[in-house]
Design an enzyme around this catalytic site. Structure first.
Site, mmCIF file in Angstrom:
data_model
loop_
_atom_site.group_PDB
_atom_site.id
_atom_site.type_symbol
_atom_site.label_atom_id
_atom_site.label_comp_id
_atom_site.label_asym_id
_atom_site.label_seq_id
_atom_site.Cartn_x
_atom_site.Cartn_y
_atom_site.Cartn_z
ATOM 1 N N LYS A 59 22.386 -3.566 8.423
ATOM 2 C CA LYS A 59 21.892 -4.728 9.184
ATOM 3 C C LYS A 59 20.662 -4.324 10.007
ATOM 4 O O LYS A 59 20.385 -3.128 10.174
ATOM 5 C CB LYS A 59 23.013 -5.246 10.096
ATOM 6 N N TYR A 291 -1.291 2.063 34.542
ATOM 7 C CA TYR A 291 -1.050 0.938 35.452
ATOM 8 C C TYR A 291 -0.238 1.389 36.661
ATOM 9 O O TYR A 291 0.761 2.099 36.529
ATOM 10 C CB TYR A 291 -0.277 -0.171 34.724
HETATM 11 C C1 LIG Z 1 27.402 -2.756 13.035
HETATM 12 C C2 LIG Z 1 28.771 -2.762 12.534
HETATM 13 C C3 LIG Z 1 29.313 -1.589 11.975
HETATM 14 C C4 LIG Z 1 28.609 -0.253 11.977
HETATM 15 O O1 LIG Z 1 28.683 0.322 13.264
HETATM 16 P P1 LIG Z 1 28.204 1.843 13.548
HETATM 17 O O2 LIG Z 1 28.748 2.141 14.884
HETATM 18 O O3 LIG Z 1 26.703 1.810 13.562
HETATM 19 O O4 LIG Z 1 28.741 2.690 12.472
HETATM 20 C C5 LIG Z 1 30.581 -1.695 11.420
HETATM 21 N N1 LIG Z 1 31.259 -2.854 11.439
HETATM 22 C C6 LIG Z 1 30.755 -3.993 11.983
HETATM 23 C C7 LIG Z 1 31.579 -5.234 11.979
HETATM 24 C C8 LIG Z 1 29.506 -3.974 12.569
HETATM 25 O O5 LIG Z 1 29.028 -5.086 13.128
#
Ligand SMILES: *Cc1c(COP(=O)(O)O)cnc(C)c1O
Length: 399
Positions: A59, A291
Site C-alpha cells: 500500500k 529562515y
Molecule cells: C499496513 C498493514 C499491514 C502491514 O503492516 P507492517 O507493520 O508494515 O508489516 C498488515 N495488515 C494490515 C491490515 C495493514 O493495514
C-alpha cells in the site's frame, strides 16, 4: 561600463539544444534496491511456519518505494499475495500485469466500488453483512462467485465484525451462494510493543481471542480459507502468530519494527535517499543560516546547499537534528530545512563540492541512517517517514 549580453553567450556551454529527459539523479531522488526487497522476502519466509503464505503489503505506493517494483521483486522472493489499501492501488497493479491475488485492506462501502473491485479481480475486506450482501448480488448478476476476505475486530477497533456477533453472522454468510470467502483475518494493535511476548500482553490476548473465535465457527477445511493475523511485528514474534498467511510491510522494506536500529537486523534497507550539492559557500563565525537564522556559526564554516527540502517530504521538524553521509563520513545538517533546499556543515570535508551526492537515508560502509533514526528525532514512526516522500523525488531502481 556597458555589459554586452551577446558576448556572454560565448562563455557558456554551447550545447543548449539538449533534447533528452532530465537526469533523475540531477537533484534529489530515491534509489530502490530490488535485490534487497527480494532478499528480505526470502529471509522472512525462511522463518515462517510450514505452508504459511507471505502477503507483501505494498500500500501507499509500496511504502514510497514504487508498488510495482516492490511487488515484482517480492513475488520473485516468494510472496504469493499482495495487500493494498485502496481500489486504485489495486487497479494500478493489475494494469502492470501483476496477477497474484490482491487484497484491498481498506473498507469499500459503495456498491460501485465493490463492482469495480470485482471487475478488476481484487478481493475486498468485508466487515459487515451489508457488504456481504452487496458482494453476493454482484457475484449473482455475473453468474460467478465474488472472492473476498472477512475481517474480525479483536482489539484494534478499526475494521472488522464484532467478535461476539461473528459466529452467528458467519453462518449466514456461508449460505450466500455467490461469494467465496478466501480468508478470515484480524489485525494486531500493539505487536511492536516491548512487552508483546509477555503472556498477558494485549498482543497475546488478541491472538487468543482470534483463535478461540475460529474454534467456534465451523470452517470447511476443503475450502482452503486463509486465516491470517500478523503484520511485520506479529510475524517476527513467532510461529504461533503465523496461521496460514502473514501480511508483511515494514520488515520487507528492511526495517525490523521490534528493534531500535538497523544495526542488529539481518534485513537490508531497500531505500536510499540521495541529493546533490548544488552550491558551496563559506561563512564567517557568527553568521546566521536559513529562515529565522536559528543556526549561527561558531566558527568559520563551509556550507553545502542541498537540493532537497520539506516539499520533497523531509519533515521540517528534523531541522538541525539529522546528519548526512558522504564518502562514509557524517556531516550535520544546520538551520531550518526549507521547502526545496537545506544546508549542511561540510567544514571538515576536503572532497565535497558542487555536484557531489550526499546520502540522507541508507548505508555507506559502516554508516547507516534509517527511517527508525529519523522517527526518534521527530516523534514519528518509520512507516510515516517512508510514506512522507513526495512524487517530486524520482524513484530509481538499482541492482
Ligand atoms: C499496513 C498493514 C499491514 C502491514 O503492516 P507492517 O507493520 O508494515 O508489516 C498488515 N495488515 C494490515 C491490515 C495493514 O493495514
Amino acid at each position: 561600463m556597458q555589459i554586452s549580453f551577446n558576448n556572454r553567450k560565448n562563455n557558456v556551454d554551447t550545447n543548449l539544444n539538449f533534447q533528452g529527459e532530465i537526469d533523475p539523479t540531477q537533484r534529489a531522488w530515491i534509489e530502490v534496491s530490488r535485490k534487497a526487497i527480494e532478499a528480505n522476502v526470502r529471509k522472512l519466509r525462511s522463518k515462517l511456519k510450514n505452508n504459511c503464505e507471505f502477503m507483501a503489503v505494498v500500500k501507499a505506493d509500496g511504502y514510497g518505494h514504487d508498488a510495482k517494483v516492490v511487488s515484482e521483486n517480492a513475488i520473485r522472493g516468494g510472496a504469493s499475495q499482495l495487500g493494498v489499501a485502496t481500489l486504485k492501488e489495486g487497479i494500478k497493479l493489475r494494469s502492470s500485469s501483476i496477477n497474484v491475488p490482491i487484497l484491498v485492506l481498506g473498507n469499500l462501502y459503495a456498491k460501485k466500488d465493490l463492482l469495480i473491485c470485482f471487475r478488476n479481480d481484487l478481493m475486498p475486506t468485508v466487515s459487515s453483512i451489508r457488504e456481504c450482501l452487496i458482494c453476493n448480488e454482484i457475484g449473482k448478476i455475473n453468474n460467478m462467485k465474488f472472492s473476498l476476505h472477512l475481517k474480525i475486530d479483536t482489539g484494534m477497533s478499526r475494521l472488522g465484525f464484532e467478535c461476539d456477533e461473528f459466529v452467528q453472522q458467519f453462518n449466514n454468510i456461508k449460505s450466500l451462494k455467490n461469494i467465496d470467502v478466501k480468508g478470515i483475518y484480524s489485525h494486531l494493535a500493539c505487536a511492536d510493543e516491548k512487552n508483546a511476548l509477555n503472556p498477558k500482553s494485549r498482543t497475546q490476548l488478541q491472538r487468543e481471542k482470534f483463535q478461540e473465535l475460529l474454534k467456534l465457527v465451523s470452517i470447511d477445511n476443503t475450502k482452503n480459507i486463509k486465516i491470517h493475523l500478523a503484520n511485520s511485528a506479529g510475524m517476527i514474534l513467532g510461529k504461533n502468530f503465523h496461521f496460514d498467511m502473514v501480511r508483511v510491510g515494514l520488515a520487507m522494506y528492511g526495517y525490523d519494527p521490534l528493534i531500535n536500529t538497523t544495526e542488529k537486523s539481518l534485513l537490508k534497507p531497500a531505500l536510499f535517499l540521495k541529493a546533490k550539492v548544488t552550491f558551496v559557500r563559506t561563512i564567517e563565525k557568527g553568521v546566521g543560516v536559513s529562515y529565522g537564522n536559528k543556526f549561527v556559526s561558531d566558527r568559520k564554516t563551509k556550507l553545502a546547499v542541498l537540493s532537497i527540502g520539506y516539499a520533497d517530504g523531509i519533515i521540517r521538524s528534523l531541522s538541525g537534528k539529522i546528519s548526512l553521509i558522504h564518502n562514509k563520513k557524517l556531516y550535520p545538517q544546520v538551520g531550518s530545512i526549507t521547502m526545496d533546499q537545506m544546508m549542511v556543515d561540510i567544514t571538515d570535508s576536503e572532497d565535497i563540492k558542487v555536484g557531489s551526492t550526499m546520502l540522507l537515508l541508507g548505508s555507506d560502509g559502516e554508516q547507516t541512517i534509517s527511517p527508525i533514526d529519523w522517527a526518534h528525532k521527530c516523534d514519528s514512526i518509520p512507516w510515516e517517514i517512508l510514506c512522507s516522500f513526495k512524487n517530486r523525488l524520482p524513484r530509481v531502481q538499482v541492482d
